[in-house]
Design an enzyme around this catalytic site. Sequence first.
Site, PDB file in Angstrom:
ATOM      1  N   GLU A   1      -9.017   3.206  -3.304  1.00 24.54           N
ATOM      2  CA  GLU A   1     -10.430   3.389  -3.652  1.00 24.54           C
ATOM      3  C   GLU A   1     -10.663   4.816  -4.112  1.00 24.54           C
ATOM      4  O   GLU A   1     -11.402   5.077  -5.051  1.00 24.54           O
ATOM      5  CB  GLU A   1     -11.326   3.080  -2.445  1.00 24.54           C
ATOM      6  CG  GLU A   1     -12.804   2.974  -2.782  1.00 24.54           C
ATOM      7  CD  GLU A   1     -13.574   4.282  -2.650  1.00 24.54           C
ATOM      8  OE1 GLU A   1     -14.734   4.323  -3.073  1.00 24.54           O
ATOM      9  OE2 GLU A   1     -13.020   5.271  -2.127  1.00 24.54           O
TER      10      GLU A   1
ATOM     11  N   ASP B   1      -7.033   3.409   1.845  1.00 21.37           N
ATOM     12  CA  ASP B   1      -6.493   4.745   1.556  1.00 21.37           C
ATOM     13  C   ASP B   1      -7.426   5.858   2.015  1.00 21.37           C
ATOM     14  O   ASP B   1      -8.609   5.638   2.289  1.00 21.37           O
ATOM     15  CB  ASP B   1      -6.217   4.894   0.053  1.00 21.37           C
ATOM     16  CG  ASP B   1      -7.484   4.833  -0.796  1.00 21.37           C
ATOM     17  OD1 ASP B   1      -8.367   4.023  -0.490  1.00 21.37           O
ATOM     18  OD2 ASP B   1      -7.586   5.615  -1.774  1.00 21.37           O
TER      19      ASP B   1
HETATM   20 ZN    ZN Z   1     -14.608   5.932   1.231  1.00 24.63          ZN
END
Ligand code: ZN
Length: 411
Positions: free
Chosen positions: A177, A85
Amino acid sequence: MKEFTELTLPRFLKYVSFCTTSDRHVEATPSTCGQWDLANYLKDELVGLGIQNAEITDHCYVIARLPAKQGFENAPTVGFLAHLDTSSEVSGKNVKAIIEENYNGALIKLGALSLDPLTSPDLAKQKGRTIVHTDGATLLGADDKAGIAAIMGAVEFLLKHPEIARGEVEIIFTPDEETGKGLPFFPMEKIKARACYTLDGGPLGELESECFNAWSAKVRFTGKSMHLGDARGKMANAALMAATFAVTLPRTESPEATDGYYGYYCPLEISGDVENAELEVFIRDFDKQGAEKRVAALELFARAVEAQFPGGKAAVDAKVQYLNMKEKINEKPEVLEKLRQAFINTGVEIRQKPIRGGTDGARLSEMGIPTPNIFTGGRNFHSRLEWLSVPEMAAASRLTVELIRLWAEGV
Ligand SMILES: [Zn+2]
């Protein structure tokens, strides 16, 4: 180095064409569909390289294992991670990656914005090298697609060079993340590696193996409401208690007043009325005892506020968010020793620095798999000014190959 550039740059340009912006307001993992698209693409790419075991979990984790070279089956499995992401702070849709080959060292215009080598010595140093930047409308996505490209490039390099020693290599691409929501679904049961590395750092040489100990505290205030005309000596105003508590926190120990190894208190959110109010406070410290001391201090501040508001109550509820990965990494010194050796062997000067935040690697370390973080060559993450040094991404890929070799040969 040319070979690593050829193995990473085209991949990077392809990966940034996927919009994988994550969304912290969505409860599901992954939080956005675009992450599935990139995960599927990577799985197909791994299968195309001959890694038939590549799979995607229910929560969009890509996991694949590059088998060991014959004779190195007993070497430990080592894992490499990068995230799918990109930050939601800036759009990641329709990214126009602009390649600046043999960068001339001049000011770079990105629409209304600009990258100025005069104010960024780091950019000035790229003169004569290839860099990639945006048109100023989106982020670039080097965080962390440069990490994915470096890992994929290393995998293909090893397949093309079967003479290089390698144990089993685990490849792990994670969703969400940036929102912090991916890790609870981390498929620990599928992971064989007992040592991992995230490729999610910045400039050449960056090596991160320490992060904050992080606590989040909810301080709840209970007041005593009264008709305002009759409140003298009777009312305790919870909203005012929360505000008083917030200003009691030492300003010299705030995020805006500290850097390096200094920890802080940060009041993050405040809400309430005369009867009930709540204040959320983040505590950060590299030293665990330091963090615990700050948590204990919150209790003292609570008592001090209560004393100023007779009849009012303040209750502190503090929870650990993540811990400094240093302790876990130190338990298995060879994880850093091998990494340092790989830096030396590939001629990259180590620039070790503490992370003033957390990473997937920190959480993974806590779960028992020591996971330091390595540079990818990206800069200005989470912004329209994000750019990537192509030779530095290639260097990260080369370092990955060397690290794999060192683990296989047990040196
Ligand atoms: Zn990163």
